[in-house]
Design a protein around this motif. Structure first.
Motif, mmCIF file in Angstrom:
data_model
loop_
_atom_site.group_PDB
_atom_site.id
_atom_site.type_symbol
_atom_site.label_atom_id
_atom_site.label_comp_id
_atom_site.label_asym_id
_atom_site.label_seq_id
_atom_site.Cartn_x
_atom_site.Cartn_y
_atom_site.Cartn_z
ATOM 1 N N VAL A 86 0.852 -1.183 0.000
ATOM 2 C CA VAL A 86 0.000 0.000 0.000
ATOM 3 C C VAL A 86 0.891 1.236 0.000
ATOM 4 O O VAL A 86 1.909 1.270 0.691
ATOM 5 C CB VAL A 86 -0.916 0.009 1.245
ATOM 6 N N ARG A 87 0.535 2.222 -0.791
ATOM 7 C CA ARG A 87 1.321 3.464 -0.824
ATOM 8 C C ARG A 87 1.054 4.242 0.457
ATOM 9 O O ARG A 87 -0.038 4.750 0.678
ATOM 10 C CB ARG A 87 0.949 4.293 -2.056
ATOM 11 N N ARG A 88 2.059 4.319 1.303
ATOM 12 C CA ARG A 88 1.945 4.990 2.588
ATOM 13 C C ARG A 88 3.075 6.005 2.765
ATOM 14 O O ARG A 88 4.069 5.953 2.046
ATOM 15 C CB ARG A 88 2.013 3.955 3.733
ATOM 16 N N PRO A 89 2.937 6.917 3.733
ATOM 17 C CA PRO A 89 4.016 7.886 3.992
ATOM 18 C C PRO A 89 5.303 7.172 4.385
ATOM 19 O O PRO A 89 5.276 6.028 4.865
ATOM 20 C CB PRO A 89 3.469 8.713 5.168
ATOM 21 N N PRO A 90 6.435 7.819 4.221
ATOM 22 C CA PRO A 90 7.704 7.231 4.655
ATOM 23 C C PRO A 90 7.714 6.995 6.160
ATOM 24 O O PRO A 90 6.909 7.571 6.899
ATOM 25 C CB PRO A 90 8.747 8.292 4.266
ATOM 26 N N GLY B 30 -3.377 15.181 1.730
ATOM 27 C CA GLY B 30 -4.817 15.003 1.599
ATOM 28 C C GLY B 30 -5.246 13.569 1.440
ATOM 29 O O GLY B 30 -6.390 13.304 1.084
ATOM 30 N N SER B 31 -4.342 12.631 1.713
ATOM 31 C CA SER B 31 -4.639 11.221 1.454
ATOM 32 C C SER B 31 -5.375 10.530 2.591
ATOM 33 O O SER B 31 -5.943 9.457 2.404
ATOM 34 C CB SER B 31 -3.325 10.462 1.203
ATOM 35 N N PRO C 151 -1.056 10.954 9.678
ATOM 36 C CA PRO C 151 -1.710 11.421 10.904
ATOM 37 C C PRO C 151 -1.777 12.937 10.944
ATOM 38 O O PRO C 151 -0.819 13.623 10.600
ATOM 39 C CB PRO C 151 -0.792 10.870 12.008
ATOM 40 N N GLY C 152 -2.947 13.435 11.364
ATOM 41 C CA GLY C 152 -3.187 14.865 11.301
ATOM 42 C C GLY C 152 -2.160 15.703 12.022
ATOM 43 O O GLY C 152 -1.809 16.793 11.583
ATOM 44 N N VAL C 153 -1.650 15.216 13.146
ATOM 45 C CA VAL C 153 -0.687 16.006 13.905
ATOM 46 C C VAL C 153 0.591 16.229 13.112
ATOM 47 O O VAL C 153 1.224 17.268 13.211
ATOM 48 C CB VAL C 153 -0.390 15.334 15.260
ATOM 49 N N ASP D 1 -7.714 21.552 2.193
ATOM 50 C CA ASP D 1 -9.048 21.064 2.473
ATOM 51 C C ASP D 1 -8.991 19.561 2.386
ATOM 52 O O ASP D 1 -8.795 18.995 1.322
ATOM 53 C CB ASP D 1 -10.038 21.622 1.443
ATOM 54 N N THR D 2 -9.157 18.879 3.521
ATOM 55 C CA THR D 2 -9.063 17.424 3.515
ATOM 56 C C THR D 2 -10.369 16.772 3.108
ATOM 57 O O THR D 2 -10.486 15.554 3.101
ATOM 58 C CB THR D 2 -8.681 16.909 4.911
ATOM 59 N N GLY D 3 -11.361 17.572 2.794
ATOM 60 C CA GLY D 3 -12.607 16.998 2.343
ATOM 61 C C GLY D 3 -13.382 16.325 3.459
ATOM 62 O O GLY D 3 -14.231 15.479 3.218
ATOM 63 N N GLY D 4 -13.093 16.686 4.693
ATOM 64 C CA GLY D 4 -13.852 16.132 5.799
ATOM 65 C C GLY D 4 -13.378 14.791 6.246
ATOM 66 O O GLY D 4 -14.012 14.129 7.055
ATOM 67 N N GLY D 5 -12.268 14.322 5.709
ATOM 68 C CA GLY D 5 -11.795 12.983 6.033
ATOM 69 C C GLY D 5 -11.299 12.864 7.449
ATOM 70 O O GLY D 5 -11.378 11.801 8.052
ATOM 71 N N GLU D 6 -10.774 13.949 8.021
ATOM 72 C CA GLU D 6 -10.276 13.923 9.381
ATOM 73 C C GLU D 6 -10.707 15.195 10.084
ATOM 74 O O GLU D 6 -10.998 16.205 9.448
ATOM 75 C CB GLU D 6 -8.743 13.837 9.416
#
Length: 269
Positions: free
Chosen positions: A124-128, A206-207, A211-213, A240-245
């Motif tokens: 899965v494409r995830r952050p480093p 925006g994915s 984590p938001g922090v 704009d995260t589109g309401g995801g978090e």
């Protein structure tokens, strides 16, 4: 009196010009020193990824890659070349993000090649890995905090997840700061490293995977020490995260307020 006044004006003007020139000289020297430090850190990352790309030759020896595998392999090679060439052209610390962005993309491609060779599903494409982006894509989020801080989720690689699980210290990426003799965690290295950090993580803003922090600190300068804690304003203006978090003014916004990581984890950092 007129001549005296004119002479005073000339003296003040000359003093101002000399002072301004000295200030500009100091600023140029500071930026030059910062650029040298950040380029050195990026060069270490490029070298590390170059070794990883070279290992792909061994991993794929005698293996017939399918079309997807060949594309991933080529993408890793191109990312390495892009990172090298971009680094050579960098003239300002703000340009370094293009280098780390290429490295992040290349490491994911290299991981895909390995998965194909091993007959495993594509990752899965995830952050480093937060602790050290050289570790490549993270595999999960774990709660972690430095001494005295409160735990917050951070994306980590498998090896660092194991370390954190047993209470061991993660393998943190440290970079040169100040006079170059002191090395600190890259997120504590000061504003010169802000773009270096953002290059690794920006594409995940925006994915919903970051984590938001961390997103707040990354997008608004906290990783480089320039973030002033005004997360809510930056969020409203910049993304704009589109309401995801719950990112704006909610739980995350409150934790970030004041520029710290929930108390104790200074996101200056």
């Amino acid at each position: 009196m007129g001549y005296v006044f004119l002479a005073l004006l000339i003296i003040v003007g000359v003093a101002f010009m000399v002072g301004s020139r000295r200030e500009r000289t100091r600023e140029l020297e500071r930026k030059s020193e910062e650029l040298a430090l950040v380029k050195s850190a990026a060069a270490e990352d490029v070298t590390s990824f170059g070794e990883e790309v070279a290992d792909l030759d061994i991993v794929t020896a005698g293996v017939e890659l399918d079309e997807g595998g060949r594309q991933d392999y080529q993408r890793a090679l191109e990312a390495y070349d892009t990172a090298k060439e971009t680094l050579d052209r960098v003239e300002d610390p703000e340009d370094i993000g293009h280098v780390t962005e290429a490295l992040e993309d290349g490491r994911y491609a290299a991981k895909c090649v390995r998965a194909r060779v091993d007959g495993k599903p594509l990752p899965v494409r995830r952050p480093p890995c937060f602790f050290n982006p050289q570790h490549g894509p993270s595999v999960e989020d774990v709660d972690w905090a430095p001494a005295g801080g409160q735990p917050r989720p951070v994306p980590v690689c498998a090896a660092d997840a194991e370390r954190v699980a047993v209470g061991a210290e993660p393998a943190v990426r440290k970079v040169a700061t100040g006079n170059g003799h002191t090395r600190r965690a890259y997120w504590e290295a000061g504003p010169a490293y802000a773009e270096y950090n953002r290059g690794y993580f920006n594409s995940y803003a925006g994915s919903g995977l970051l984590p938001g922090v961390l997103m707040g600190a990354m997008m608004f300068g906290g990783f480089g020490g320039g973030w002033d804690g005004s997360y809510a304003d930056g969020y409203q203006d910049g993304m704009d995260t589109g309401g995801g978090e719950d990112m704006g003014g909610g739980d995350v916004g409150g934790d970030l307020g004041g520029g710290d990581f929930g108390g104790g984890f200074d996101f200056g950092f």
